[in-house]
Design a protein around this motif. Structure first.
Motif, PDB file in Angstrom:
ATOM      1  N   GLY A 446       0.896  -1.056  -0.069  1.00 22.45           N
ATOM      2  CA  GLY A 446      -0.130   0.147  -0.014  1.00 22.45           C
ATOM      3  C   GLY A 446       0.643   1.481   0.224  1.00 22.45           C
ATOM      4  N   ASP A 447       0.527   1.550   1.030  1.00 22.65           N
ATOM      5  CA  ASP A 447       1.138   3.377   1.019  1.00 22.65           C
ATOM      6  C   ASP A 447       3.022   3.132   1.098  1.00 22.65           C
ATOM      7  OD1 ASP A 447      -1.168   4.796   0.976  1.00 22.65           O
ATOM      8  OD2 ASP A 447      -1.311   4.958   2.946  1.00 22.65           O
ATOM      9  N   ASN A 448       2.662   2.409   1.861  1.00 18.30           N
ATOM     10  CA  ASN A 448       4.262   1.920   2.132  1.00 18.30           C
ATOM     11  C   ASN A 448       5.663   1.128   1.051  1.00 18.30           C
ATOM     12  OD1 ASN A 448       4.171   2.871   4.546  1.00 18.30           O
ATOM     13  ND2 ASN A 448       4.040   0.821   5.289  1.00 18.30           N
ATOM     14  N   GLY A 449       4.632   1.485  -0.374  1.00 18.34           N
ATOM     15  CA  GLY A 449       5.638   1.060  -1.208  1.00 18.34           C
ATOM     16  C   GLY A 449       6.067  -0.721  -1.487  1.00 18.34           C
ATOM     17  N   LEU A 450       6.292  -0.834  -2.488  1.00 16.19           N
ATOM     18  CA  LEU A 450       6.931  -2.517  -2.455  1.00 16.19           C
ATOM     19  C   LEU A 450       8.128  -2.478  -1.854  1.00 16.19           C
ATOM     20  CD1 LEU A 450       6.731  -2.799  -6.248  1.00 16.19           C
ATOM     21  CD2 LEU A 450       5.113  -3.642  -4.598  1.00 16.19           C
TER      22      LEU A 450
END
Length: 676
Positions: A446-450
């Motif tokens: 999510g907002d924390n990316g990959l």
């Protein structure tokens, strides 16, 4: 130059084609007092007409004159008729219903005068089963295996039940003033089970269903017209009345009822606005590519339904104009005599005019309607066993060596052994998806990316790197070839990353999709040539080339209005499996989808085919996250799929794959289920 009114050029004055198609030609007319309904025999050689106190039988055919060959008198005022084999049933309102033997059409015999619940109005037959509507008292179900001694099976309510039809074990009841159709399971005629209803714009009357398609004829006012008494003192029709929906409910509406418990609106065509009390009944049937509608004072309309999403008028016919119409309120149009029933023969249409008689029209494409389909056996059940649940929302899983890694939403990233026992976990935040190659695990968070992880038995799950995209939520990730990683960004982009040997990710490109991506709408696999499929809402499958990280020049116009919540594309090696509008197709080249139409796709007996597809070994598993339905197909022969079974889970399935040699399904808060 010709000048009209001092200003307008005569060249601007031109005619406009009638919007309802060509005016059909009347071939013959027979005066029949009170002719209220007509129907044909299954082979199209006989016509039956319900009249005032009588049943008339005619010999018909495209290349021979219509000839009356039989009459049965002493009946009440006929309303509707239905025939099955040698048995005909005619309703007659307060007179009840009549069961008639027509095995000898020259000498029809009354077998039984049926005492009905109330005003016997609508009637239909399906083999030995007969259904009769009684307006406010509901629908009666009768077994006519012994027609001289009919057996009452059951009755059920259907609102203000006007008309009824049966197809494939389900009854469809036109609920008049309530503007809806009731759908009832009568596979056990003694225990009818209401399953759904669908609404139409006008007062619902005539219903006709065949092979998963339902047509509903309606009339009087549009649902936007709320106060039926608002204009009762008017003596003229005004533009304001029409704008408010007065008389605007006339037309026919088409539904997909291949899954009767979930009817879906397909399209609607509208007839001219009209409101006349009395003779206010509207009927519809269809055969081949045409629907036939009797809309009383508006006349008869023929609608081309070869494309059910875009029906088009093919023809119309109006009965003779009334010489001295006495209607309250008066009509905007010049009123014609009402058409209250309609039947199709070979190249002919037969119209019941209650104030005139029997009208025979020429329409070359007409063929008799088909018999109702038999009730379908229930789909085989699907055996699913819950093998893991921890109360968290299980999104996806991936196998690496002998470990199963699970994206568990708020529960983070889990590691399970082959017995589905949890070994370890890590809680970096919300984990939406996990994929695996030989060395690394990649998660969408999510907002924390990959994020990239490494698992070892000694150290457990260790984060190697993280690649957030500020302001972008990444919910899905797909591993392509040559270290290329694709991720779904928000609801409209595909984000590309490069996975380096040390386990680090570099963002290299953002590609905006032409349609929205909802949930899990990048295909989990890629083709052998590296192409990735993005399943876009309203714009169909879009293919992305690995080399350019851009859309390929592949046009799929037939797949526009794609709904990947209920359908989609699955990929395995060089095989492409498509689920589209409850149809199945298998191709090996994306270009094959450019010209693919529904007519070229398969429907499966008992198959629902309504879910996002995933390949799990030799099975194609369809998961419907909205309603919990899971369906499995055997695709060991990809061009000849077979239904394995279907079930509905209380959880929300969203992903399926084969791991440890088993077909597993991720079912949200329900955990992980194993097929078989």
């Amino acid at each position: 130059m010709s000048i009209l009114n001092g200003q307008v050029s005569g060249r601007r004055i031109h005619g406009t084609d009638m919007p309802f198609g060509k005016n059909l030609r009347e071939i013959s007319f027979t005066a029949l007092p009170g002719c209220a309904d007509v129907t044909t025999s299954a082979d199209g050689t006989l016509l039956y007409a319900a009249c005032k106190g009588e049943l008339h039988i005619y010999s018909i055919g495209k290349d021979k004159p219509t000839e009356e060959i039989g009459v049965l008198s002493g009946l009440g005022a006929g309303r509707q008729i239905a025939v099955s084999g040698n048995i005909l049933v005619m309703t007659a309102r307060h007179h009840g219903a009549y069961i008639i033997d027509v095995s000898d059409p020259r000498n029809p015999q009354l077998l039984y005068h049926l005492d009905t619940l109330e005003l016997a109005t609508g009637v239909c037959m399906a083999e030995n089963l007969c259904l009769i509507t009684n307006r406010h008292m509901g629908v009666e179900v009768w077994d006519l295996s012994a027609p001289e001694n009919p057996r009452f099976c059951s009755a059920f309510l259907g609102g203000e039940a006007q008309s009824v039809c049966v197809d494939r074990g389900f009854a469809y009841v036109g609920d008049w003033m309530n503007r809806q159709v009731h759908i009832v399971d009568i596979t056990d005629p003694c225990v009818p089970k209401p399953v759904a209803h669908c609404h139409v714009d006008g007062f619902a009357d005539g219903v006709f269903a065949r092979d998963g398609i339902l047509a509903v004829a309606s009339g009087h006012h549009s649902m936007t017209f709320r106060n039926r008494r608002e204009y009762e003192n008017y003596t003229f029709v005004t533009p304001e009345m029409l704008e408010n929906g007065y008389g605007g409910g006339h037309g026919v509406t088409f539904f997909d009822v291949s899954l009767p418990s979930q009817p879906e609106l397909l399209s609607e065509v509208k007839f001219p606005p009209l409101f006349v009390s009395g003779n206010d009944t509207w009927r519809v049937s269809f055969s081949a590519h045409y629907a036939y509608c009797a809309d009383t004072y508006n006349g008869v309309f023929v609608v081309d339904i070869s494309d059910l999403l875009a029906p088009a008028f093919a023809g119309y016919y109006q009965l003779p104009a009334q010489e001295n119409p006495r209607t309250v309120p008066p009509s905007l149009q010049r009123l014609h005599c009402p058409a209250v029933g309609l039947a199709a023969g070979f190249g002919r249409l037969y119209v019941a005019g209650v104030e005139t008689g029997l009208h025979e029209l020429s329409f070359e494409s007409a063929v008799p309607v088909s018999l109702p389909g038999a009730a379908q056996p229930a789909a085989p059940g699907l055996t699913l066993k819950n093998v893991f649940a921890n109360g968290q929302q299980i999104h996806t899983f991936a196998q690496q060596n002998d470990i199963l890694f699970v994206a568990a939403g708020n529960g983070g990233l889990l590691a399970l052994d082959e017995s589905f026992r949890q070994i370890t976990s890590i809680l970096p935040g919300v984990v939406h998806e996990v994929i695996a190659d030989e060395d690394f695990l990649i998660t969408a968070e999510g907002d924390n990316g990959l994020a990239v992880y490494l698992f070892t038995p000694e150290d457990g799950i260790v984060c190697l790197s993280r690649a957030p995209l500020p302001g972008v939520s990444l919910r899905q990730v797909v591993l392509m070839y040559n270290g290329l990683v694709a991720a779904q960004g928000d609801v409209g982009t595909v984000e590309f990353f490069r996975l380096h040997e040390a386990g680090h990710l570099t963002h290299i490109k953002s590609l905006r999709c032409p349609g929205m991506l909802y949930h899990h709408h990048l295909c989990p696999g890629v083709l052998d040539n590296g192409m990735l499929c993005a399943q876009t809402l309203s714009n169909g499958p879009r293919w992305i080339e690995e080399e350019t990280m851009d859309f390929a020049a592949i046009n799929t116009p037939e797949l526009k209005s794609f709904c990947p919540l209920e359908e989609g594309v699955a990929i395995k090696d060089d095989h492409i499996y498509l689920i589209r509008q409850r149809h199945y197709a298998h191709v090996t080249d994306p270009k094959d989808l450019e010209s693919l139409t529904l007519d070229q796709m398969r429907m499966l007996p008992q198959g629902r085919l309504c879910g996002q597809p995933f390949v799990a070994g030799d099975s194609l598993i369809l998961v419907n996250r909205a309603d919990g339905c899971v369906e499995a197909l055997d695709i060991s022969s990809p061009d000849a799929p077979q239904l394995i079974g279907r079930t509905t889970l209380p959880a929300r399935p969203e992903f399926a794959a084969q791991v440890f040699g088993k077909a597993l399904i991720a079912c949200g808060h329900g955990g992980i289920y194993q097929l078989g």
